[in-house]
Design a protein around this motif. Structure first.
Motif, PDB file in Angstrom:
ATOM      1  N   GLN A  18       0.823  -1.194   0.000  1.00 17.99           N
ATOM      2  CA  GLN A  18       0.000   0.000   0.000  1.00 17.99           C
ATOM      3  C   GLN A  18       0.863   1.253   0.000  1.00 17.99           C
ATOM      4  O   GLN A  18       2.006   1.222   0.486  1.00 17.99           O
ATOM      5  N   PRO A  19       0.341   2.355  -0.500  1.00 20.48           N
ATOM      6  CA  PRO A  19       1.095   3.618  -0.411  1.00 20.48           C
ATOM      7  C   PRO A  19       1.487   3.919   1.032  1.00 20.48           C
ATOM      8  O   PRO A  19       0.691   3.721   1.957  1.00 20.48           O
ATOM      9  N   GLY A  20       2.705   4.372   1.183  1.00 14.45           N
ATOM     10  CA  GLY A  20       3.239   4.627   2.512  1.00 14.45           C
ATOM     11  C   GLY A  20       3.916   3.420   3.136  1.00 14.45           C
ATOM     12  O   GLY A  20       4.565   3.546   4.181  1.00 14.45           O
ATOM     13  N   GLY A  21       3.781   2.292   2.517  1.00 11.81           N
ATOM     14  CA  GLY A  21       4.363   1.068   3.053  1.00 11.81           C
ATOM     15  C   GLY A  21       5.819   0.893   2.673  1.00 11.81           C
ATOM     16  O   GLY A  21       6.420   1.755   2.022  1.00 11.81           O
ATOM     17  N   SER A  22       6.379  -0.236   3.095  1.00  9.01           N
ATOM     18  CA  SER A  22       7.793  -0.524   2.857  1.00  9.01           C
ATOM     19  C   SER A  22       7.962  -1.890   2.202  1.00  9.01           C
ATOM     20  O   SER A  22       7.114  -2.778   2.352  1.00  9.01           O
ATOM     21  N   ARG A  50      13.897   8.141   1.044  1.00 11.98           N
ATOM     22  CA  ARG A  50      12.961   7.020   1.100  1.00 11.98           C
ATOM     23  C   ARG A  50      13.633   5.675   0.833  1.00 11.98           C
ATOM     24  O   ARG A  50      13.278   4.672   1.455  1.00 11.98           O
ATOM     25  N   ASN A  52      11.092   2.682   1.562  1.00 11.57           N
ATOM     26  CA  ASN A  52      10.120   3.148   2.550  1.00 11.57           C
ATOM     27  C   ASN A  52       9.244   4.236   1.961  1.00 11.57           C
ATOM     28  O   ASN A  52       9.596   4.855   0.954  1.00 11.57           O
ATOM     29  N   ASN A  53       8.125   4.478   2.614  1.00 10.02           N
ATOM     30  CA  ASN A  53       7.195   5.521   2.174  1.00 10.02           C
ATOM     31  C   ASN A  53       6.924   5.402   0.666  1.00 10.02           C
ATOM     32  O   ASN A  53       7.031   6.378  -0.083  1.00 10.02           O
ATOM     33  N   LEU A  54       6.579   4.218   0.253  1.00  8.31           N
ATOM     34  CA  LEU A  54       6.379   3.966  -1.166  1.00  8.31           C
ATOM     35  C   LEU A  54       5.178   4.721  -1.712  1.00  8.31           C
ATOM     36  O   LEU A  54       4.175   4.930  -1.007  1.00  8.31           O
ATOM     37  N   LYS A  55       5.310   5.143  -2.950  1.00  7.43           N
ATOM     38  CA  LYS A  55       4.282   5.912  -3.637  1.00  7.43           C
ATOM     39  C   LYS A  55       3.816   5.135  -4.868  1.00  7.43           C
ATOM     40  O   LYS A  55       4.567   4.317  -5.400  1.00  7.43           O
ATOM     41  N   ASP A  83       6.161   4.647  -7.683  1.00  7.41           N
ATOM     42  CA  ASP A  83       7.279   3.719  -7.533  1.00  7.41           C
ATOM     43  C   ASP A  83       6.961   2.352  -8.154  1.00  7.41           C
ATOM     44  O   ASP A  83       7.829   1.478  -8.213  1.00  7.41           O
ATOM     45  N   SER A  98      -3.446   0.962  -3.388  1.00  4.50           N
ATOM     46  CA  SER A  98      -4.380   0.728  -2.292  1.00  4.50           C
ATOM     47  C   SER A  98      -5.523  -0.174  -2.754  1.00  4.50           C
ATOM     48  O   SER A  98      -6.396  -0.510  -1.952  1.00  4.50           O
TER      49      SER A  98
END
Length: 126
Positions: A12-16, A66, A83-86, A89, A126
């Motif tokens: 999910q966005p924000g994940g790692s 990130r 980290n903090n994947l968008k 990415d 998401s």
């Protein structure tokens, strides 16, 4: 030299996510190992690299703060911690390598890279 990338997946966005690049068959004393990615419909781009000899690295602005790259010399493995994947990415991530002088890896010059692993798909959604 053979490279094996692993660790891709859906996040999910924000994940790692952490990708691994296991290397074998090294002959030279030092290699630059980089990660490239290819987003859907776009050209492949280099984003980050590490020099196996001294651990120095280079990364592009879009992933600064990130993504980090590290190596485990004992395992001949390079890791890409994301980290903090968008959503932007999202893409297929490739690890690649070339023989280099320590401290001089170049993340974006694809023409330098002689050895390539298979891709690992990363999907940020998401």
């Amino acid at each position: 030299v053979q490279l094996q990338a692993s660790g891709g997946g859906l996040v999910q966005p924000g994940g790692s996510l952490r990708l691994s690049c296991a290397a074998s068959g090294f002959i030279e004393a030092n290699y630059a190992i980089g990660w490239f990615r290819q987003a859907p419909g776009k050209e492949r781009e280099g984003i980050i690299c590490i020099s196996t000899g001294d651990g120095s690295s280079e990364l592009v602005d879009s992933v600064k703060g990130r993504f980090t790259i590290s190596r485990d010399a004992a395992k001949n493995t390079v890791y890409l911690q994301m980290n903090n994947l968008k959503p932007e990415d999202t893409g297929v991530y490739y690890c690649a390598a070339y023989g280099a002088t320590p401290g001089l890896c170049q993340a974006t010059r694809e023409v330098l890279y002689d050895f390539w692993g298979q891709g690992a798909l990363v999907t940020v959604s998401s």
